[in-house]
Motif scaffolding. Structure first.
Motif, PDB file in Angstrom:
ATOM      1  N   GLY A  46      15.448  14.750 -17.439  1.00 46.63           N
ATOM      2  CA  GLY A  46      16.768  14.562 -17.858  1.00 46.63           C
ATOM      3  C   GLY A  46      17.691  13.788 -16.968  1.00 46.63           C
ATOM      4  N   PRO A  47      18.522  13.111 -17.753  1.00 50.39           N
ATOM      5  CA  PRO A  47      19.502  12.036 -16.890  1.00 50.39           C
ATOM      6  C   PRO A  47      20.103  12.568 -15.646  1.00 50.39           C
ATOM      7  CG  PRO A  47      19.928  12.480 -19.182  1.00 50.39           C
ATOM      8  CD  PRO A  47      19.307  13.288 -19.127  1.00 50.39           C
ATOM      9  N   GLU A  48      20.465  14.063 -15.363  1.00 53.72           N
ATOM     10  CA  GLU A  48      21.131  14.565 -14.379  1.00 53.72           C
ATOM     11  C   GLU A  48      19.967  14.501 -12.943  1.00 53.72           C
ATOM     12  OE1 GLU A  48      22.635  18.209 -14.523  1.00 53.72           O
ATOM     13  OE2 GLU A  48      23.815  17.795 -16.204  1.00 53.72           O
ATOM     14  N   ALA A  49      18.824  14.685 -13.404  1.00 56.01           N
ATOM     15  CA  ALA A  49      17.813  14.508 -12.259  1.00 56.01           C
ATOM     16  C   ALA A  49      17.460  13.035 -11.814  1.00 56.01           C
ATOM     17  CB  ALA A  49      16.325  15.020 -13.030  1.00 56.01           C
ATOM     18  N   GLY A  50      17.633  12.229 -12.865  1.00 53.98           N
ATOM     19  CA  GLY A  50      17.483  10.599 -12.565  1.00 53.98           C
ATOM     20  C   GLY A  50      18.789  10.237 -11.658  1.00 53.98           C
ATOM     21  N   ASP A  51      19.864  10.643 -12.138  1.00 52.40           N
ATOM     22  CA  ASP A  51      21.140  10.215 -11.573  1.00 52.40           C
ATOM     23  C   ASP A  51      20.963  10.854  -9.946  1.00 52.40           C
ATOM     24  OD1 ASP A  51      21.997   8.846 -13.625  1.00 52.40           O
ATOM     25  OD2 ASP A  51      23.119  10.405 -14.395  1.00 52.40           O
ATOM     26  N   SER A  52      20.523  11.952 -10.001  1.00 54.61           N
ATOM     27  CA  SER A  52      20.932  12.817  -8.488  1.00 54.61           C
ATOM     28  C   SER A  52      19.845  12.014  -7.656  1.00 54.61           C
ATOM     29  CB  SER A  52      20.535  14.018  -8.592  1.00 54.61           C
ATOM     30  OG  SER A  52      19.263  14.346  -8.933  1.00 54.61           O
ATOM     31  N   VAL A  53      18.737  11.559  -7.898  1.00 59.81           N
ATOM     32  CA  VAL A  53      17.714  10.837  -6.978  1.00 59.81           C
ATOM     33  C   VAL A  53      18.236   9.338  -6.726  1.00 59.81           C
ATOM     34  CG1 VAL A  53      16.057   9.755  -8.585  1.00 59.81           C
ATOM     35  CG2 VAL A  53      15.296  10.684  -6.377  1.00 59.81           C
ATOM     36  N   GLY A  54      18.854   8.771  -7.679  1.00 60.42           N
ATOM     37  CA  GLY A  54      19.506   7.255  -7.428  1.00 60.42           C
ATOM     38  C   GLY A  54      18.262   6.498  -7.640  1.00 60.42           C
ATOM     39  N   ASP A  55      18.440   5.162  -7.198  1.00 56.46           N
ATOM     40  CA  ASP A  55      17.492   4.175  -7.372  1.00 56.46           C
ATOM     41  C   ASP A  55      16.328   4.523  -6.425  1.00 56.46           C
ATOM     42  OD1 ASP A  55      18.840   2.625  -9.226  1.00 56.46           O
ATOM     43  OD2 ASP A  55      20.035   1.771  -7.568  1.00 56.46           O
ATOM     44  N   TYR A  56      15.036   4.704  -7.023  1.00 59.11           N
ATOM     45  CA  TYR A  56      13.931   5.315  -5.914  1.00 59.11           C
ATOM     46  C   TYR A  56      12.781   4.660  -6.631  1.00 59.11           C
ATOM     47  CZ  TYR A  56      11.767   8.780  -3.166  1.00 59.11           C
ATOM     48  OH  TYR A  56      10.956   9.513  -2.181  1.00 59.11           O
ATOM     49  N   VAL A  57      12.011   3.794  -5.702  1.00 56.69           N
ATOM     50  CA  VAL A  57      10.746   3.359  -6.379  1.00 56.69           C
ATOM     51  C   VAL A  57       9.484   3.700  -5.030  1.00 56.69           C
ATOM     52  CG1 VAL A  57      11.084   0.843  -5.437  1.00 56.69           C
ATOM     53  CG2 VAL A  57       9.296   1.271  -7.553  1.00 56.69           C
ATOM     54  N   ILE A  58       8.311   3.923  -5.712  1.00 54.26           N
ATOM     55  CA  ILE A  58       7.323   3.999  -4.663  1.00 54.26           C
ATOM     56  C   ILE A  58       6.384   2.885  -4.980  1.00 54.26           C
ATOM     57  CG2 ILE A  58       5.154   5.531  -3.847  1.00 54.26           C
ATOM     58  CD1 ILE A  58       6.872   7.825  -5.078  1.00 54.26           C
ATOM     59  N   LEU A  59       6.298   2.119  -3.820  1.00 58.66           N
ATOM     60  CA  LEU A  59       5.282   0.707  -4.135  1.00 58.66           C
ATOM     61  C   LEU A  59       3.839   1.309  -3.203  1.00 58.66           C
ATOM     62  CD1 LEU A  59       7.737  -2.040  -2.778  1.00 58.66           C
ATOM     63  CD2 LEU A  59       7.170  -1.233  -5.429  1.00 58.66           C
ATOM     64  N   GLY A  60       2.768   1.270  -4.201  1.00 60.04           N
ATOM     65  CA  GLY A  60       1.354   1.441  -3.711  1.00 60.04           C
ATOM     66  C   GLY A  60       1.060   0.163  -3.154  1.00 60.04           C
ATOM     67  N   ALA A  61       1.033   0.024  -1.706  1.00 56.91           N
ATOM     68  CA  ALA A  61       0.689  -1.453  -0.989  1.00 56.91           C
ATOM     69  C   ALA A  61      -0.614  -1.221  -0.449  1.00 56.91           C
ATOM     70  CB  ALA A  61       1.678  -1.508   0.073  1.00 56.91           C
ATOM     71  N   CYS A  62      -1.402  -2.256  -0.527  1.00 60.35           N
ATOM     72  CA  CYS A  62      -2.950  -2.287  -0.153  1.00 60.35           C
ATOM     73  C   CYS A  62      -2.995  -3.591   0.502  1.00 60.35           C
ATOM     74  CB  CYS A  62      -3.745  -2.019  -1.382  1.00 60.35           C
ATOM     75  SG  CYS A  62      -5.525  -2.118  -0.986  1.00 60.35           S
ATOM     76  N   ASN A  63      -3.907  -3.378   1.605  1.00 54.28           N
ATOM     77  CA  ASN A  63      -4.529  -4.797   2.300  1.00 54.28           C
ATOM     78  C   ASN A  63      -5.796  -4.345   2.096  1.00 54.28           C
ATOM     79  OD1 ASN A  63      -5.911  -6.004   4.621  1.00 54.28           O
ATOM     80  ND2 ASN A  63      -3.839  -6.604   5.334  1.00 54.28           N
ATOM     81  N   PRO A  64      -6.636  -5.344   1.181  1.00 54.70           N
ATOM     82  CA  PRO A  64      -7.918  -4.821   1.055  1.00 54.70           C
ATOM     83  C   PRO A  64      -8.761  -4.862   2.149  1.00 54.70           C
ATOM     84  CG  PRO A  64      -7.007  -6.479  -0.241  1.00 54.70           C
ATOM     85  CD  PRO A  64      -5.993  -6.538   0.604  1.00 54.70           C
ATOM     86  N   ASN A  65      -8.715  -5.644   3.200  1.00 55.21           N
ATOM     87  CA  ASN A  65      -9.610  -5.572   4.354  1.00 55.21           C
ATOM     88  C   ASN A  65      -9.496  -4.348   5.130  1.00 55.21           C
ATOM     89  OD1 ASN A  65     -10.646  -8.251   4.078  1.00 55.21           O
ATOM     90  ND2 ASN A  65      -9.003  -9.109   5.106  1.00 55.21           N
ATOM     91  N   LEU A  66      -8.005  -3.800   5.146  1.00 54.01           N
ATOM     92  CA  LEU A  66      -8.031  -2.512   5.970  1.00 54.01           C
ATOM     93  C   LEU A  66      -8.413  -1.472   5.057  1.00 54.01           C
ATOM     94  CD1 LEU A  66      -4.374  -3.075   7.523  1.00 54.01           C
ATOM     95  CD2 LEU A  66      -6.454  -3.295   8.513  1.00 54.01           C
ATOM     96  N   ALA A  67      -8.174  -1.304   3.943  1.00 53.33           N
ATOM     97  CA  ALA A  67      -8.823  -0.470   3.039  1.00 53.33           C
ATOM     98  C   ALA A  67     -10.329  -0.362   3.070  1.00 53.33           C
ATOM     99  CB  ALA A  67      -8.167  -0.586   1.634  1.00 53.33           C
ATOM    100  N   SER A  68     -11.037  -1.527   2.870  1.00 54.51           N
ATOM    101  CA  SER A  68     -12.393  -1.376   2.922  1.00 54.51           C
ATOM    102  C   SER A  68     -12.642  -0.831   4.349  1.00 54.51           C
ATOM    103  CB  SER A  68     -12.822  -2.931   2.613  1.00 54.51           C
ATOM    104  OG  SER A  68     -14.103  -3.127   3.015  1.00 54.51           O
ATOM    105  N   ARG A  69     -12.248  -1.161   5.362  1.00 52.66           N
ATOM    106  CA  ARG A  69     -12.846  -0.619   6.752  1.00 52.66           C
ATOM    107  C   ARG A  69     -12.378   0.882   6.787  1.00 52.66           C
ATOM    108  NH1 ARG A  69      -9.281  -4.183  10.598  1.00 52.66           N
ATOM    109  NH2 ARG A  69     -10.091  -2.460  12.076  1.00 52.66           N
ATOM    110  N   ALA A  70     -11.372   1.357   6.329  1.00 54.21           N
ATOM    111  CA  ALA A  70     -11.247   2.637   6.317  1.00 54.21           C
ATOM    112  C   ALA A  70     -12.059   3.465   5.382  1.00 54.21           C
ATOM    113  CB  ALA A  70      -9.636   2.949   5.752  1.00 54.21           C
ATOM    114  N   ILE A  71     -12.352   2.844   4.285  1.00 52.12           N
ATOM    115  CA  ILE A  71     -13.338   3.705   3.427  1.00 52.12           C
ATOM    116  C   ILE A  71     -14.856   3.780   3.831  1.00 52.12           C
ATOM    117  CG2 ILE A  71     -14.485   3.454   1.012  1.00 52.12           C
ATOM    118  CD1 ILE A  71     -11.496   2.959  -0.046  1.00 52.12           C
ATOM    119  N   ALA A  72     -15.158   2.487   4.416  1.00 54.26           N
ATOM    120  CA  ALA A  72     -16.424   2.258   4.926  1.00 54.26           C
ATOM    121  C   ALA A  72     -16.575   3.409   6.091  1.00 54.26           C
ATOM    122  CB  ALA A  72     -16.779   0.891   5.615  1.00 54.26           C
ATOM    123  N   ALA A  73     -15.416   3.629   7.039  1.00 53.64           N
ATOM    124  CA  ALA A  73     -15.544   4.556   8.093  1.00 53.64           C
ATOM    125  C   ALA A  73     -15.476   5.893   7.514  1.00 53.64           C
ATOM    126  CB  ALA A  73     -14.255   4.416   9.025  1.00 53.64           C
TER     127      ALA A  73
END
Length: 135
Positions: A46-73
């Protein structure tokens, strides 16, 4: 342990999103996902929940080289990817907050030296991206 790297910027919300995306790109990160929390809360709770959080975005950032190394490990590290970056501005805020997950959180969950190396590299890059933003 603090689990985010945080900064405040004097930019309007939309400009802050553009600025962090550009700064992340300079550090080799792409944005794979973009979740508009305000829009989601408004639609689901509902609108009250949206208004109470305000402007809010979650960006899923990925560096492919780092992700590859982490998953390989450790293949389980994929559950912690991508690196979430939050851009938020409350209804009465005078600045926009930008927070990135601190990759050292991964180190708390793993004893792998390879994961530690990836976390150190990712942390350096995320700190550089945040430092590149206008204060």
């Amino acid at each position: 342990m603090a689990y985010t790297l945080t900064t405040q910027v004097p930019l309007p919300y939309a400009e802050a999103i553009d600025a962090i995306k550009a700064a992340l790109a300079e550090q080799g990160f792409g944005v794979l996902t973009e979740i508009d929390i305000r829009k989601t809360f408004t639609a689901k709770l509902g609108p009250e929940a949206g208004d109470s959080v305000g402007d809010y975005v979650i960006l899923g950032a990925c560096n492919p080289n780092l992700a590859s190394r982490a998953i390989a490990a450790e293949p389980e590290m994929g559950a912690l990817l991508p690196c979430n970056v939050v851009v938020r501005r409350g209804p009465d805020a005078e600045s926009t907050t930008i927070e990135a997950i601190d990759p050292q959180t991964m180190v708390q969950l793993s004893s792998s030296a390879h994961v530690r190396e990836v976390a150190d590299d990712a942390g350096t890059r995320l700190r550089a991206a945040l430092a590149a933003l206008p204060l």
